[in-house]
Design an enzyme around this catalytic site. Structure first.
Site, mmCIF file in Angstrom:
data_model
loop_
_atom_site.group_PDB
_atom_site.id
_atom_site.type_symbol
_atom_site.label_atom_id
_atom_site.label_comp_id
_atom_site.label_asym_id
_atom_site.label_seq_id
_atom_site.Cartn_x
_atom_site.Cartn_y
_atom_site.Cartn_z
ATOM 1 C CG ASP A 1 33.447 45.849 51.045
ATOM 2 O OD1 ASP A 1 32.433 44.968 50.379
ATOM 3 O OD2 ASP A 1 34.265 45.666 51.131
ATOM 4 C CE LYS B 1 33.549 41.061 43.407
ATOM 5 N NZ LYS B 1 34.243 41.374 44.488
ATOM 6 C CG PHE C 1 39.657 42.988 48.180
ATOM 7 C CD1 PHE C 1 40.933 42.907 47.149
ATOM 8 C CD2 PHE C 1 38.775 43.737 46.684
ATOM 9 C CE1 PHE C 1 41.382 43.654 45.733
ATOM 10 C CE2 PHE C 1 39.325 43.790 45.781
ATOM 11 C CZ PHE C 1 39.973 44.259 44.737
HETATM 12 C C1 LIG Z 1 35.207 42.735 44.792
HETATM 13 C C2 LIG Z 1 35.429 43.138 46.134
HETATM 14 C C3 LIG Z 1 35.590 45.266 46.032
HETATM 15 C C4 LIG Z 1 35.673 45.514 45.127
HETATM 16 O O1 LIG Z 1 34.695 46.277 44.278
HETATM 17 P P1 LIG Z 1 34.895 46.245 42.286
HETATM 18 O O2 LIG Z 1 33.978 46.258 41.548
HETATM 19 O O3 LIG Z 1 36.039 45.174 41.684
HETATM 20 O O4 LIG Z 1 35.789 47.673 42.601
HETATM 21 C C5 LIG Z 1 34.854 45.514 47.497
HETATM 22 N N1 LIG Z 1 35.038 45.218 48.181
HETATM 23 C C6 LIG Z 1 34.856 42.993 48.470
HETATM 24 C C7 LIG Z 1 34.831 42.489 49.591
HETATM 25 C C8 LIG Z 1 34.903 42.879 47.177
HETATM 26 O O5 LIG Z 1 34.713 41.272 46.845
#
Ligand SMILES: *Cc1c(COP(=O)(O)O)cnc(C)c1O
Length: 404
Positions: free
Chosen positions: A223, A252, A138
């Site tokens: 990421d 986050k 994700f």
């Molecule tokens: C939550 C998340 C995102 C997206 O972040 P947003 O602030 O919702 O755009 C991207 N990568 C990972 C691994 C995430 O957990």
């Protein structure tokens, strides 16, 4: 409370992309929240791994209040002290030599993928455009980031999708080896998949990914939007593995609840984005950076990081005891305070039922897909709250078991 809005208002005024819980939270402190009826909850959800210091931590309240009286916003025709200080801290404590600020994880990843394309065009030629990603990953909700993300449910209905993206099974070295070639511009991996089910990478997998990227002249992007910023007991998860990416995205927990994201990279790679080639009106906003800077100092402290590892043990002991007693989980996995309880066959597909039952007991938890219950509490959650939350969780599990 003097307000005429209720949870029911949501369905009348909002685009229906979410199905929020029946209760309406109005206040939080530490790892507790209260709803509009005055009911108290223990928070094991942490705003999906965002509220790393819990709710309304005094350090954050102080930072946001002080900055609110100085300057709120400038846009990028001017730089500002909080942004420069935060960038310096990130550089001093990671592999990075350059930082780009954004407002969300998706935006940081969008920047990372654009940077990888730009860098490859300049150094490898016009065909070096392919991004290799993994199933179940994700990376955000923009069209580019859902396309790189490995979950079809998020791209369905939004086609046509941007081309040049390949997906391979996670933790599968041979599949990765088979997918990378001279046209690969980047490999993007979560060192621990969060949304996809709380799955840590094998150390050998990340090492091999680094080797393959070096061999084929591709950039390695980590990421760490969910697994970074102290979540695993390390400032960033890559530090545990000793595998260094070329680009890392953080969001986050970075702002602890104030929207901010960062893309970290090396000086050499950063040079591929010249003045005017990418940007963000709010990115590097002084309010967000002032809060993140205060949060960073608390998280990047040996006591906080050691505390994450201690709390991990308390959670794992409690959850494994529940697993052994009830048979509801087949496995408890994860690192630090990003924990996945994999539902056993009998309860597969029912993670939402457990989330709902927990809420009724006064506990906030998360799903990571239909088969995994996810916990991502504050990194400084008190021991007593863990104990009380686990007892609530056990009562919720008993209710679900009785109803199945
Ligand atoms: C939550 C998340 C995102 C997206 O972040 P947003 O602030 O919702 O755009 C991207 N990568 C990972 C691994 C995430 O957990």
């Amino acid at each position: 409370m003097m307000t005429s809005v209720t949870r029911a208002t949501f369905d009348q005024v909002m685009v229906p992309t979410y199905a929020p819980a029946a209760m309406l939270p109005v206040r939080g402190a530490g790892s507790r929240i209260w709803d509009s009826e005055g009911r108290e909850y223990v928070d094991f959800a942490g705003g999906i791994a965002v509220n790393a210091l819990g709710h309304c931590h005094p350090v954050m309240v102080k930072a946001v209040t002080e900055q609110a009286q100085k300057i709120w916003h400038l846009a990028n025709g001017y730089t500002n002290i909080p942004a420069l200080e935060l960038a310096q801290k990130l550089i001093d404590n990671t592999f990075a030599e350059r930082v780009f600020f954004a407002n969300s994880g998706g935006e940081a990843n969008e920047a990372a993928f654009k940077l990888a394309r730009a860098y490859a065009k300049q150094h490898g030629g016009p065909n070096k455009v392919e991004i290799v990603s993994t199933f179940n990953s994700f990376h955000g909700r923009t069209l580019f980031t859902v396309s790189v993300g490995g979950q079809e449910k998020y791209t369905k209905g939004f086609e046509p999708l941007p081309p040049g993206i390949k997906h391979v099974p996670y933790n599968d070295i041979d599949a990765l080896d088979g997918a990378i070639n001279e046209n690969t511009c980047a490999v993007v991996l979560e060192p621990m998949q969060g949304e996809g089910g709380v799955t840590p990478a094998d150390a050998a997998y990340l090492k091999k990914a680094r080797e393959l990227c070096d061999k084929h002249g591709a950039l390695l992007i980590f990421d760490e939007v969910q697994c970074g910023m102290g979540r695993t007991g390390y400032l960033y998860n890559y530090m545990e593995y000793g595998v260094t990416p070329d680009i890392l995205t953080s969001a986050k927990a970075l702002g602890g609840g104030f929207p901010i994201a960062a893309m970290l990279t090396t000086e050499k790679v950063a040079k591929a984005l010249a003045v005017g080639s990418h940007g963000s009106t709010y990115g590097g906003n002084p309010m967000a950076c002032a809060v993140a800077s205060a949060v960073f100092d608390v998280i990047n402290h040996p006591d906080t990081l050691a505390g994450v590892r201690q709390r991990h043990d308390q959670f794992f002991n409690g959850l494994n005891a529940i697993k052994d007693k009830t048979g509801v989980f087949s496995l408890v996995r994860g690192k630090g305070l990003l924990i996945g309880c994999v539902l056993s066959e009998k309860y597969a597909g029912k993670s939402k039922d457990f989330v709902t039952a927990a809420l009724a007991e006064g506990l906030l938890i998360l799903q990571a897909g239909p088969d995994v219950i996810r916990l991502a509490p504050s990194l400084i959650i008190p021991e007593a709250d863990i104990k009380e939350g686990l007892a609530k969780f056990e009562r919720a599990i008993a209710k679900v078991m009785a109803s199945v």
